[in-house]
Design a protein around this motif. Structure first.
Motif, PDB file in Angstrom:
ATOM      1  N   ALA A  41      15.759   3.559 -23.126  1.00 51.35           N
ATOM      2  CA  ALA A  41      15.604   3.979 -21.670  1.00 51.35           C
ATOM      3  C   ALA A  41      17.000   4.104 -20.886  1.00 51.35           C
ATOM      4  CB  ALA A  41      14.483   3.587 -21.079  1.00 51.35           C
ATOM      5  N   SER A  42      17.135   4.973 -19.828  1.00 53.97           N
ATOM      6  CA  SER A  42      18.280   5.060 -19.052  1.00 53.97           C
ATOM      7  C   SER A  42      18.356   3.648 -18.172  1.00 53.97           C
ATOM      8  CB  SER A  42      18.228   6.230 -18.122  1.00 53.97           C
ATOM      9  OG  SER A  42      18.138   7.303 -18.694  1.00 53.97           O
ATOM     10  N   GLY A  43      19.218   3.247 -17.784  1.00 52.01           N
ATOM     11  CA  GLY A  43      19.501   2.087 -16.985  1.00 52.01           C
ATOM     12  C   GLY A  43      19.396   0.731 -17.679  1.00 52.01           C
ATOM     13  N   TRP A  44      19.624  -0.179 -16.896  1.00 49.36           N
ATOM     14  CA  TRP A  44      19.347  -1.420 -17.454  1.00 49.36           C
ATOM     15  C   TRP A  44      18.040  -1.811 -18.003  1.00 49.36           C
ATOM     16  CZ3 TRP A  44      17.485  -6.271 -15.621  1.00 49.36           C
ATOM     17  CH2 TRP A  44      17.942  -7.462 -16.282  1.00 49.36           C
ATOM     18  N   ILE A  45      17.900  -2.532 -18.915  1.00 51.02           N
ATOM     19  CA  ILE A  45      16.619  -2.889 -19.562  1.00 51.02           C
ATOM     20  C   ILE A  45      16.598  -4.393 -19.792  1.00 51.02           C
ATOM     21  CG2 ILE A  45      15.106  -2.598 -21.495  1.00 51.02           C
ATOM     22  CD1 ILE A  45      16.206  -0.038 -22.020  1.00 51.02           C
ATOM     23  N   LYS A  46      15.491  -4.829 -18.838  1.00 52.27           N
ATOM     24  CA  LYS A  46      15.446  -6.119 -19.056  1.00 52.27           C
ATOM     25  C   LYS A  46      14.668  -6.799 -20.414  1.00 52.27           C
ATOM     26  CE  LYS A  46      13.569 -10.338 -16.618  1.00 52.27           C
ATOM     27  NZ  LYS A  46      12.961 -10.622 -15.191  1.00 52.27           N
ATOM     28  N   ASN A  47      13.409  -5.998 -20.491  1.00 46.34           N
ATOM     29  CA  ASN A  47      12.499  -6.205 -21.612  1.00 46.34           C
ATOM     30  C   ASN A  47      12.102  -4.883 -22.170  1.00 46.34           C
ATOM     31  OD1 ASN A  47      10.262  -6.804 -23.034  1.00 46.34           O
ATOM     32  ND2 ASN A  47       9.677  -8.305 -21.832  1.00 46.34           N
ATOM     33  N   ASP A  92      20.250   5.949 -36.834  1.00 45.87           N
ATOM     34  CA  ASP A  92      20.130   5.312 -35.503  1.00 45.87           C
ATOM     35  C   ASP A  92      19.612   6.475 -34.970  1.00 45.87           C
ATOM     36  OD1 ASP A  92      21.643   3.129 -36.146  1.00 45.87           O
ATOM     37  OD2 ASP A  92      23.766   4.160 -36.035  1.00 45.87           O
ATOM     38  N   LEU A  93      18.738   6.026 -33.712  1.00 44.88           N
ATOM     39  CA  LEU A  93      18.143   6.972 -32.940  1.00 44.88           C
ATOM     40  C   LEU A  93      18.206   6.706 -31.664  1.00 44.88           C
ATOM     41  CD1 LEU A  93      14.625   6.637 -34.891  1.00 44.88           C
ATOM     42  CD2 LEU A  93      16.175   8.197 -35.158  1.00 44.88           C
ATOM     43  N   SER A  94      17.809   7.640 -30.598  1.00 42.07           N
ATOM     44  CA  SER A  94      17.997   7.399 -29.216  1.00 42.07           C
ATOM     45  C   SER A  94      16.494   8.351 -28.862  1.00 42.07           C
ATOM     46  CB  SER A  94      19.147   8.277 -28.562  1.00 42.07           C
ATOM     47  OG  SER A  94      19.022   8.271 -27.132  1.00 42.07           O
ATOM     48  N   ILE A  95      15.820   7.257 -28.009  1.00 40.67           N
ATOM     49  CA  ILE A  95      14.537   7.947 -27.295  1.00 40.67           C
ATOM     50  C   ILE A  95      15.032   8.380 -25.776  1.00 40.67           C
ATOM     51  CG2 ILE A  95      12.551   7.127 -26.223  1.00 40.67           C
ATOM     52  CD1 ILE A  95      12.534   5.150 -28.424  1.00 40.67           C
ATOM     53  N   LYS A  96      16.047   7.879 -25.391  1.00 42.81           N
ATOM     54  CA  LYS A  96      16.496   8.263 -23.704  1.00 42.81           C
ATOM     55  C   LYS A  96      17.037   9.661 -23.751  1.00 42.81           C
ATOM     56  CE  LYS A  96      20.828   6.377 -23.520  1.00 42.81           C
ATOM     57  NZ  LYS A  96      21.789   5.459 -22.651  1.00 42.81           N
ATOM     58  N   ASP A  97      17.496  10.072 -24.995  1.00 45.15           N
ATOM     59  CA  ASP A  97      18.312  11.466 -24.852  1.00 45.15           C
ATOM     60  C   ASP A  97      17.386  12.590 -25.205  1.00 45.15           C
ATOM     61  OD1 ASP A  97      20.618  10.272 -24.505  1.00 45.15           O
ATOM     62  OD2 ASP A  97      21.476  10.590 -26.458  1.00 45.15           O
ATOM     63  N   VAL A  98      15.981  12.388 -25.066  1.00 44.43           N
ATOM     64  CA  VAL A  98      14.984  13.538 -25.234  1.00 44.43           C
ATOM     65  C   VAL A  98      14.125  13.477 -23.961  1.00 44.43           C
ATOM     66  CG1 VAL A  98      13.017  14.166 -26.635  1.00 44.43           C
ATOM     67  CG2 VAL A  98      14.444  12.553 -27.467  1.00 44.43           C
ATOM     68  N   ASN A  99      14.461  14.931 -23.461  1.00 42.29           N
ATOM     69  CA  ASN A  99      13.726  15.086 -22.164  1.00 42.29           C
ATOM     70  C   ASN A  99      12.322  15.254 -22.343  1.00 42.29           C
ATOM     71  OD1 ASN A  99      13.628  18.007 -22.662  1.00 42.29           O
ATOM     72  ND2 ASN A  99      15.459  18.014 -22.068  1.00 42.29           N
ATOM     73  N   GLU A 100      11.623  15.338 -21.315  1.00 39.70           N
ATOM     74  CA  GLU A 100      10.128  15.663 -21.490  1.00 39.70           C
ATOM     75  C   GLU A 100       9.724  17.150 -21.997  1.00 39.70           C
ATOM     76  OE1 GLU A 100       6.010  14.470 -21.017  1.00 39.70           O
ATOM     77  OE2 GLU A 100       7.855  13.786 -20.877  1.00 39.70           O
ATOM     78  N   HIS A 101      10.581  18.124 -21.646  1.00 43.02           N
ATOM     79  CA  HIS A 101      10.181  19.310 -22.094  1.00 43.02           C
ATOM     80  C   HIS A 101      10.358  19.364 -23.957  1.00 43.02           C
ATOM     81  CE1 HIS A 101      10.034  23.792 -22.630  1.00 43.02           C
ATOM     82  NE2 HIS A 101      11.211  23.741 -23.164  1.00 43.02           N
ATOM     83  N   GLN A 102      11.546  18.714 -24.287  1.00 37.74           N
ATOM     84  CA  GLN A 102      11.707  18.429 -25.689  1.00 37.74           C
ATOM     85  C   GLN A 102      10.710  17.816 -26.214  1.00 37.74           C
ATOM     86  OE1 GLN A 102      15.740  16.935 -25.130  1.00 37.74           O
ATOM     87  NE2 GLN A 102      16.718  18.592 -26.174  1.00 37.74           N
TER      88      GLN A 102
END
Length: 239
Positions: free
Chosen positions: A45-51, A77-87
């Motif tokens: 996810a975007s931003g700092w992640i504590k947990n 290697d994957l990214s969840i944050k790079d996928v927007n809601e429309h995609q």
């Protein structure tokens, strides 16, 4: 049906969260056979992640973007944050459609179809259509005509059309018939003209039905009917 190869960088994939660690998330890829990817905590996810567990949970279905693939290390290697809601919505819908099409293939070819037979028919459909779902949708709309250019045997084509008609929901269907029109009368041209006008419904076509008559080559004519369902279309074609 799952792909036996590897996803490509930049591709969107669907997977289930299999394991959550402090450094990231492991995802089982639903579309690829025996493939598992890692989404680093920085890509969850975007931003700092504590947990990490504040953002994903085990068993959750996610859409991720493939960043890198290292086949020698068996690493994706994957990214969840790079996928927007429309995609995400579009990919989930395409994935669901693929699952439906897989079930329709088993209905058409039989639950006990072997992998080689399934692959042979699937590849033939994919040579003409973007996806198996598109192929079945076309078969539901246009019947056997949708498979005229597909390299499958007659038995498979008939089974696919039958499965498509029974299972695919479409906004309309097309059926086409051919007829030879001849008249030996002195006013035979008028006879043929009257018959063609009758074929187009004489202006009394039911709501939601379109009739179109086309000239193929003397004495053959084509009657195309578009209707909300096959029974209506076939009844109108017969009429």
């Amino acid at each position: 049906m799952k792909y036996s190869g590897w996803p490509e960088p930049g591709e969107l994939v669907v997977g289930d969260v299999d394991e959550i660690a402090d450094f990231g998330v492991f995802v089982d890829l639903d579309e690829y056979e025996d493939k598992r990817g890692l989404c680093h905590i920085s890509e969850v996810a975007s931003g700092w992640i504590k947990n990490v567990r504040d953002h994903v949970r085990e068993g959750q279905t996610v859409v991720a973007k493939v960043l890198e693939v290292d086949e020698s290390a068996n690493q994706i290697d994957l990214s969840i944050k790079d996928v927007n809601e429309h995609q995400r919505k579009d990919k989930i819908q395409a994935w669901k459609n693929a699952q439906k099409a897989d079930n329709w293939m088993l209905i058409a070819l039989g639950e006990d179809v072997d992998d080689d037979r399934y692959t042979e028919v699937a590849n033939s459909l994919l040579e003409e259509y973007e996806s198996l779902y598109d192929a079945f949708e076309a078969a539901a709309i246009s019947g056997s005509e949708a498979l005229d250019t597909v390299d499958v045997d007659e038995a498979a084509a008939e089974s696919i059309v039958e499965a498509a008609r029974d299972n695919v929901s479409v906004p309309y269907v097309d059926v086409t018939g051919y007829v030879d029109l001849e008249s030996a009368a002195s006013d035979g041209v008028d006879d043929v003209k009257a018959a063609l006008e009758a074929a187009e419904g004489n202006g009394e076509v039911p709501d939601g039905v379109d009739l179109e008559v086309g000239y193929v080559g003397s004495p053959e004519y084509r009657i195309k009917v578009r209707a909300p369902d096959y029974k209506t279309a076939e009844d109108q074609l017969e009429a």
